[in-house]
Motif scaffolding. Structure first.
Motif, short mmCIF file in Angstrom:
data_model
loop_
_atom_site.label_atom_id
_atom_site.label_comp_id
_atom_site.label_asym_id
_atom_site.label_seq_id
_atom_site.Cartn_x
_atom_site.Cartn_y
_atom_site.Cartn_z
N TRP A 47 0.85 -1.19 0.00
CA TRP A 47 0.00 0.00 0.00
C TRP A 47 0.88 1.24 0.00
CZ3 TRP A 47 -5.11 -0.19 -0.62
CH2 TRP A 47 -5.77 -1.38 -0.35
N ILE A 48 0.54 2.22 -0.81
CA ILE A 48 1.23 3.51 -0.80
C ILE A 48 0.55 4.41 0.23
CG2 ILE A 48 1.73 5.58 -2.15
CD1 ILE A 48 1.94 3.64 -4.60
N HIS A 49 -0.76 4.34 0.25
CA HIS A 49 -1.54 5.07 1.27
C HIS A 49 -2.76 4.23 1.61
CE1 HIS A 49 -3.46 8.26 3.53
NE2 HIS A 49 -4.57 8.02 2.85
N ARG A 50 -3.02 4.05 2.89
CA ARG A 50 -4.18 3.26 3.31
C ARG A 50 -4.96 4.07 4.35
NH1 ARG A 50 -4.28 -3.19 4.40
NH2 ARG A 50 -6.51 -3.36 4.07
N GLY A 51 -5.91 4.87 3.86
CA GLY A 51 -6.69 5.74 4.73
C GLY A 51 -7.98 5.13 5.23
N ILE A 52 -8.40 4.01 4.64
CA ILE A 52 -9.62 3.34 5.07
C ILE A 52 -9.23 2.34 6.15
CG2 ILE A 52 -11.53 1.84 4.39
CD1 ILE A 52 -11.26 3.02 1.56
N SER A 53 -9.71 2.58 7.35
CA SER A 53 -9.35 1.75 8.50
C SER A 53 -9.90 0.34 8.35
CB SER A 53 -9.90 2.38 9.78
OG SER A 53 -9.62 1.53 10.87
N ARG A 54 -9.03 -0.63 8.58
CA ARG A 54 -9.45 -2.03 8.56
C ARG A 54 -9.04 -2.70 9.86
NH1 ARG A 54 -12.49 -5.05 6.55
NH2 ARG A 54 -11.17 -6.62 5.71
N SER A 55 -8.94 -1.91 10.92
CA SER A 55 -8.60 -2.48 12.22
C SER A 55 -9.83 -3.16 12.81
CB SER A 55 -8.16 -1.37 13.19
OG SER A 55 -7.05 -0.71 12.68
N ASP A 56 -9.58 -4.26 13.51
CA ASP A 56 -10.68 -4.93 14.20
C ASP A 56 -11.31 -3.93 15.17
OD1 ASP A 56 -9.07 -8.19 14.61
OD2 ASP A 56 -9.83 -7.16 12.84
N PHE A 57 -12.63 -4.02 15.34
CA PHE A 57 -13.31 -3.08 16.23
C PHE A 57 -14.44 -3.78 16.96
CE2 PHE A 57 -15.97 -2.91 12.46
CZ PHE A 57 -17.25 -2.83 12.97
N ARG A 58 -14.89 -3.15 18.03
CA ARG A 58 -16.05 -3.61 18.79
C ARG A 58 -16.72 -2.37 19.37
NH1 ARG A 58 -18.13 -8.14 21.39
NH2 ARG A 58 -19.14 -7.70 23.38
N ALA A 59 -17.99 -2.20 19.05
CA ALA A 59 -18.77 -1.07 19.57
C ALA A 59 -19.97 -1.63 20.31
CB ALA A 59 -19.23 -0.18 18.41
N SER A 60 -20.26 -1.07 21.46
CA SER A 60 -21.39 -1.53 22.27
C SER A 60 -22.30 -0.36 22.59
CB SER A 60 -20.89 -2.15 23.58
OG SER A 60 -20.16 -3.32 23.31
#
Length: 159
Positions: free
Chosen positions: A98-111
């Motif tokens: 990737w040259i630039h990766r602005g779209i977050s693909r980190s695991d997440f959890r929202a409650s």
């Protein structure tokens, strides 16, 4: 990353003002350090569809249905995203970089704490937006009731 947030059926002005202050502080530190601020959770909208129907929409670009999980437990709505293992390995071992990766693909959890009598009735994923349908079903006996005042009756006291 886990975020716990009370689910507001009606907009809470004080909560948004408080959150806005932290966002400004985060942006200020990001400008000073050169780091990109990390969102606490995916951006979301809440929309009223009818008197007792709502839609919670989360921005989850690049996520597949198989990577997202929605569950309700004891009046709490939990939404999580976990990348599939093969995608993680493919990204790490590939010659593609990737040259630039602005779209977050980190695991997440929202409650979210759901108000009493609010139920999840469905969910859909389209164009990077996860839409969760909510229904507020208040039983008749718990709905406000108007009591009429009879102005013609007079109480008499008998000795």
């Amino acid at each position: 990353m886990m975020t716990l947030r009370t689910f507001p059926v009606l907009h809470d002005l004080s909560d948004s003002l408080f959150a806005d202050r932290f966002n400004r502080i985060d942006r200020l530190f990001s400008q000073l350090t050169g780091n990109t601020p990390l969102p606490a959770m995916p951006a979301y909208n809440i929309r009223r569809l009818a008197d007792n129907r709502y839609e919670l929409t989360l921005s989850v670009p690049g996520w597949k249905e198989s990577e997202l999980e929605i569950e309700t437990v004891g009046g709490q709505l939990n939404i999580s995203g976990k990348r599939e293992e093969e995608e993680k390995e493919e990204t790490e071992n590939s010659e593609e970089r990737w040259i630039h990766r602005g779209i977050s693909r980190s695991d997440f959890r929202a409650s979210y704490n759901l108000p009493e009598h609010v139920k999840v009735t469905g969910a859909s994923l389209e164009n990077g937006l996860l839409a969760i349908e909510l229904l507020q079903d208040i039983p008749e006996e718990e709905k406000p009731q108007r009591i009429s005042i009879n102005a013609n009756s007079v109480l008499e006291h008998k000795p």
